[in-house]
Design an enzyme around this catalytic site. Structure first.
Site, PDB file in Angstrom:
ATOM      1  CB  SER A  32      -9.086   0.805  -1.653  1.00  0.00           C
ATOM      2  OG  SER A  32      -8.236   0.988  -2.748  1.00  0.00           O
ATOM      3  CG  ASP A  67      -2.321   0.552   0.849  1.00  0.00           C
ATOM      4  OD1 ASP A  67      -2.383   1.776   0.629  1.00  0.00           O
ATOM      5  OD2 ASP A  67      -3.318  -0.190   0.802  1.00  0.00           O
ATOM      6  CG  HIS A 116      -5.209   3.854  -0.063  1.00  0.00           C
ATOM      7  ND1 HIS A 116      -4.718   2.571  -0.175  1.00  0.00           N
ATOM      8  CD2 HIS A 116      -6.357   3.871  -0.782  1.00  0.00           C
ATOM      9  CE1 HIS A 116      -5.524   1.863  -0.938  1.00  0.00           C
ATOM     10  NE2 HIS A 116      -6.534   2.614  -1.317  1.00  0.00           N
TER      11      HIS A 116
END
Length: 749
Positions: free
Chosen positions: A531, A146, A206
């Site tokens: 996601s 990530d 994220h």
């Protein structure tokens, strides 16, 4: 709906760069680009000598460069034999003359795909209590590929966590600081910058969000603006997390390969990858598929996001059969913001920002820029588009378009607008977002948008108010429902494999965040995307791996797929964002059922070598298959199999007029000894299905049984669709109640 949810991550607008522009800034030489170079290792070469051997492929002039100008960016050991290096096109071309050279290509950019969900997934409530005696993922290491992680977030506290397993070989690269612990056991970066390799610190936020979903430890009082309040916990809160930073603002496949390569070396049990290509690639050309195959060869389970390009067909990515491909669905929680029109009609929308001081004494006038200006930018409230429109003190209506809702709100606020209503385009249907708006706002559905537009036409002085009801449970649209952005099948790369595999929560999900957006001490945020659904399934896989440590990646996937459910909480078929029944190419096998997946009864297992005849059957050359499996193969005709012949937990096929297809499956008993299963078929419309034998028996655990299924297209049958769907169910006899469901998908041609 390619853009609706990708753009709601705060990092969007700068996701995509050409490789040349990135590398020009990194190298200072405008003609240097990063190439991924594949080579064939000579017999007898020691792994410890790989990097030195890779340097022999570089132009001789580069050997004198100082260390901070070295051309090799990454040396790969596991996923492929090769390296990533900064080269000119001429230098890459010259490599073709070197012995052992296979290929070189410029790296590509990949987009990132992003309290209540454990309860929604059916996990017991005592999962929320810190120190619970159950094993909720204990002993399992989840490798997150990530954008880095906020190591000091309370979701990654190690209170009550045991040390990592002895097999762990990773490290923590936060500038030598002791920032990792028994929860966050490793953090490394593979993002190359002008300063060298970056630190694994979170820049896009994220990675913290996805890690918190998969395995965050319980944090009480988690909320944003007081909404979605509760105890935030990951699906597998006792699992360990290792972060492999492969993205900053952009993701590049050379860095992705390096991150996966290191995770395999370090000893992770699972990989969670909420990243994917912008469009599907052949598996030999897809670095995530390549890395994932090497991972499953090592017994590592891989979960990936399906992509955010829905609701359009054949947009699913990360669709290799050795990957669990996860689509996104809704949960039955909304953060309501209700629009009350001047005619007293109420339209329920959503907003994460719920101001307590927005109480106008009378309804406010409405302005609709799209009706005033022919400029599309004004219709979607782009920056600078409202400066010549009188919006002061009014409620401004903005079309959804491709711009973030938060950015629309800023434009409205900057021009004196009092509030904002955003309504969906038709493709987005009933999927609405709860976003951190900068002013009072509501995001409403396409259907309610039509009601709003009809009201505007009906009166010369339209008015409205917005009221805020906070977080509501069980009051929303049917749940789970497909999120409009979730990419759909069928797979363009392999019609014999049903993709996506499964769906899980991906809309308006609360989890850890890198910075506070509401001045809270412990930052959280609510965002959406596949996601977010991917790490939910990674957490579920960690629970299964912890309960069944000897199960293969294919067995874990089978357990998830064959126990999924296909009805919403009201007992109706799971629907799409349009409120019509979803097809198998929307939802795959259905929505994950966590507790049933822990004890599925039977599993469909696949060994890594079983994929070789399947890959040959796709028409790949021996060289292309070899690139995937990293060894020599023989694609002679007798060894080829069609995709639907792979021992997959679902069936997917294309049937023409008069076609008849027979496939074999083998199941392994993981339920109880001395068990008997009886088949039951729900045939797709226009297809006859015959199962032989119709009864299978097992004496011991881990016994195997094989059966065949024949699909025959019926003539003169009127079908309502070019898609047929059904199921084959193996029901156990006895009190255990095992129900092993294989979804059937048919495309008629």
């Amino acid at each position: 709906m390619k853009t609706l949810f990708l753009i709601f991550l705060t990092l969007t607008s700068t996701f995509f760069f050409s490789s040349s522009s990135q590398e020009a800034s990194a190298s200072g030489e405008t003609d240097l680009e990063t190439y991924i170079v594949s080579v064939e290792k000579p017999a007898g070469l020691l792994e410890s000598n790989l990097h030195d051997w890779y340097t022999t492929f570089l132009p001789e002039a580069t050997t004198s460069l100082s260390s901070n100008q070295q051309r090799i960016v990454h040396s790969y050991r596991n996923v492929i034999t090769g390296f990533a290096a900064r080269l000119t096109p001429q230098e890459a071309k010259a490599m073709e003359q070197k012995e052992g050279f296979i290929s070189a290509r410029v790296q590509r950019s990949f987009p990132l795909h992003t309290t209540f969900t454990p309860k929604f997934l059916g996990l017991p409530q005592n999962i929320l209590r810190a120190g619970n005696a159950s094993n909720y993922g204990e002993g399992v290491i989840i490798g997150m590929i990530d954008s880095g992680i906020k190591y000091d977030h309370p979701s990654f506290s190690d209170k009550g966590m045991p040390p990592p397993p002895a097999r762990w070989r990773g490290r923590c690269d936060f500038n030598g600081k002791q920032t990792c612990n028994n929860k966050l056991i490793g953090a490394r970066s593979f993002v190359s910058t002008a300063r060298g390799i970056d630190l694994p610190w979170e820049e896009a936020y994220h990675g913290s969000h996805t890690s918190g979903i998969a395995a965050g430890c319980p944090v009480e009082g988690a909320n944003v603006f007081g909404q979605a309040n509760g105890t935030a916990t990951g699906i597998a809160p006792r699992a360990h997390v290792a972060m492999y930073k492969a993205c900053a603002v952009s993701c590049y496949d050379g860095d992705l390969l390096a991150a996966i390569d290191a995770a395999i070396d370090d000893g992770v049990d699972l990989l969670s990858i909420s990243i994917g290509p912008e469009s599907p690639f052949p598996f030999y050309y897809d670095v995530i598929a390549l890395g994932a195959f090497r991972a499953i060869q090592k017994g590592i389970f891989v979960s990936c996001s399906a992509g955010n390009d829905g609701p359009y067909p054949s947009t699913v990515t990360n669709d290799a059969p050795w990957i669990l491909t996860v689509g996104a669905s809704t949960i039955d929680r909304e953060i309501r913001a209700t629009v009350k029109l001047g005619n007293n009609v109420e339209l329920h929308g959503q907003s994460l920002f719920q101001p307590k001081d927005f109480h106008p004494r009378q309804p406010l006038p409405i302005v609709h820029p799209a009706a005033i200006s022919n400029n599309e930018s004004a219709a979607v409230c782009e920056k600078g588009s409202l400066k010549n429109i009188d919006v002061k003190g009014k409620i401004v209506i903005c079309h959804m378009g491709q711009l973030r809702i938060e950015d629309k709100g800023k434009e409205v606020k900057d021009n004196g607008g009092a509030a904002m209503i955003v309504f969906n385009e038709q493709d987005d249907g009933y999927t609405t977002l709860a976003t951190a708006n900068v002013l009072p706002a509501s995001h409403i559905s396409y259907k309610d948008g039509l009601v709003l537009k009809n009201y505007l036409i009906s009166t010369q002085s339209p008015t409205a108010t917005i009221s805020f009801q906070g977080t509501l449970i069980g009051k929303s649209q049917p749940a789970p429902q497909m999120a409009s952005f979730s990419s759909r099948g069928p797979s363009t790369q392999s019609r014999g494999i049903l993709k996506p595999d499964i769906v899980g929560p991906g809309l308006n999900i609360l989890s850890a965040w890198g910075v506070s957006i509401d001045e809270a001490t412990n930052p959280f945020n609510v965002i959406s995307g596949t996601s977010m659904s991917c790490p939910h399934l990674s957490g579920v896989a960690a629970l299964i791996k912890s309960a069944h440590p000897d199960w293969s990646p294919a067995a874990i996937k089978s357990a998830i797929l064959t126990t999924a459910y296909t009805a919403d909480l009201n007992g109706n078929p799971i629907s799409t964002e349009q409120n019509v029944s979803a097809t198998v190419f929307d939802r795959g096998s259905g929505h994950v059922h966590t507790l049933r997946a822990l004890n599925p009864g039977l599993v469909y297992d696949i060994e890594p070598d079983d994929y070789i005849p399947y890959l040959c059957g796709l028409g790949y050359s021996e060289q292309q298959v070899r690139y995937i499996v990293q060894r020599k193969v023989n694609c002679s005709t007798p060894t080829l199999i069609p995709g639907a012949q792979l021992n997959y937990p679902t069936f997917s096929m294309v049937l023409g007029a008069g076609d008849q297809m027979t496939y074999t499956r083998t199941v392994t008993n993981v339920g109880r000894p001395f068990s008997t299963y009886i088949s039951k078929v729900l045939s797709p419309q226009g297809v006859a299905v015959k199962v032989m034998p119709s009864v299978i028996r097992f004496k011991d655990l881990n016994d195997k049984a094989s059966y065949t299924v024949t699909f025959t297209r019926l003539e003169n049958v009127t079908r309502s669709s070019i898609i047929g769907q059904g199921s084959l169910v193996w029901n156990s006899i006895g009190d255990d109640g095992y129900k092993v469901v294989s979804t059937i998908a048919v495309v008629f041609v």
